[in-house]
Design an enzyme around this catalytic site. Sequence first.
Site, PDB file in Angstrom:
ATOM      1  N   HIS A  22       0.847  -1.188   0.000  1.00 32.53           N
ATOM      2  CA  HIS A  22       0.000   0.000   0.000  1.00 32.53           C
ATOM      3  C   HIS A  22       0.880   1.234   0.000  1.00 32.53           C
ATOM      4  CE1 HIS A  22       1.014  -0.469   4.188  1.00 32.53           C
ATOM      5  NE2 HIS A  22       0.472   0.693   4.486  1.00 32.53           N
ATOM      6  N   ASP A  78       5.933   4.441   5.158  1.00 35.42           N
ATOM      7  CA  ASP A  78       6.876   3.472   5.712  1.00 35.42           C
ATOM      8  C   ASP A  78       6.865   2.143   4.967  1.00 35.42           C
ATOM      9  OD1 ASP A  78       4.291   3.111   6.709  1.00 35.42           O
ATOM     10  OD2 ASP A  78       4.971   2.194   8.572  1.00 35.42           O
ATOM     11  N   HIS A  79       6.087   2.069   3.882  1.00 30.31           N
ATOM     12  CA  HIS A  79       6.083   0.876   3.044  1.00 30.31           C
ATOM     13  C   HIS A  79       6.461   1.179   1.599  1.00 30.31           C
ATOM     14  CE1 HIS A  79       4.082  -1.847   5.992  1.00 30.31           C
ATOM     15  NE2 HIS A  79       3.759  -0.673   6.502  1.00 30.31           N
ATOM     16  N   HIS A  90       5.086  -5.225  10.283  1.00 28.36           N
ATOM     17  CA  HIS A  90       5.534  -4.582  11.513  1.00 28.36           C
ATOM     18  C   HIS A  90       5.731  -5.593  12.635  1.00 28.36           C
ATOM     19  CE1 HIS A  90       4.909  -0.315  10.344  1.00 28.36           C
ATOM     20  NE2 HIS A  90       4.038  -0.868   9.523  1.00 28.36           N
TER      21      HIS A  90
END
Length: 307
Positions: A54, A58-59, A197
């Site tokens: 997505h 942070d991705h 995570h």
Amino acid sequence: MKVKVIPVLEDNYMYLVIEEHTREAVAVDVSVPKRLLEIVGREGVSLTTVLTTHHHWDHARGNAELVRLQPGLVVLGADERICALTRRLVHGEELQFGAIHVRCLLTPGHTSGHMSYFLWEDECLDPPAVFSGSHCPAPTCPTLSPSTFSDLANSPGDALSVAGCGSRLESTAQQMYQSLVETLGTLPPETKVFCGHEHTLGNLEFAQKVEPCNDHVRAKLSWAKKRDEDDVPTVPSTLGEELLYNPFLRVAEEPVRKFTGKVAPAEVLEVLCRERASFERAAEPLQPQARALLALQWGLLSTPQQK
């Protein structure tokens, strides 16, 4: 199929999936590109593709730099908001990298364009894997109220994580239920779950609150505490294990329904998500300074317009 687990940032995971015969490699959720390329070089593989679950920073924030450092790299995902996206994927689409098959599973809930990736090899004894990462608000999010921001900042990540799931940001509870239980929850029980995570300990502490008499929760929590003490990742789990202790996959179980006071699966899930956010806030309340710093980092503070 070999999977390299790469811890980055505060609690994120990137992954490098290696086809061991062709030495082709696929990366999942690139946030720190130079760290990824170090491992690519050490493994002696050819990185050809990035799969992004997505669009959140942070991705996906490393995609642009990675493409700059490695021209010709293909960046795939289901959301046009993904940085440096080469091609948009659709639900049910299948890809292949050497002997590795990839089925793209649209799993809205955390975001409307969240894609999970189910990987397997034909005629191979190794179990399949699903990559399901997700977490914080997007840099393009509008200004959020302090209470809403606190909910998001304290919420666990991932469409499906070890003993938990992500905060519901852009979809209905019914859509999230379909993503978790009807799409991911029906994969083979031996499927390895690689989430985005490291939130296992907090997830299990909440699961114990939901089902205090669940022996599977108790045993997994004890195991996770030891892993935490040793600073060792808790990923992957398996889907079969998740069905035993993850309350978000156990919405039809009587103890979970009793905890929420609801019966309809989507309503059970909605209450669980709300209670999980409250549980996190009580455990680790964000101070105003930390909240403001995160808001700046995530781009959630709007700039006043000049009149």
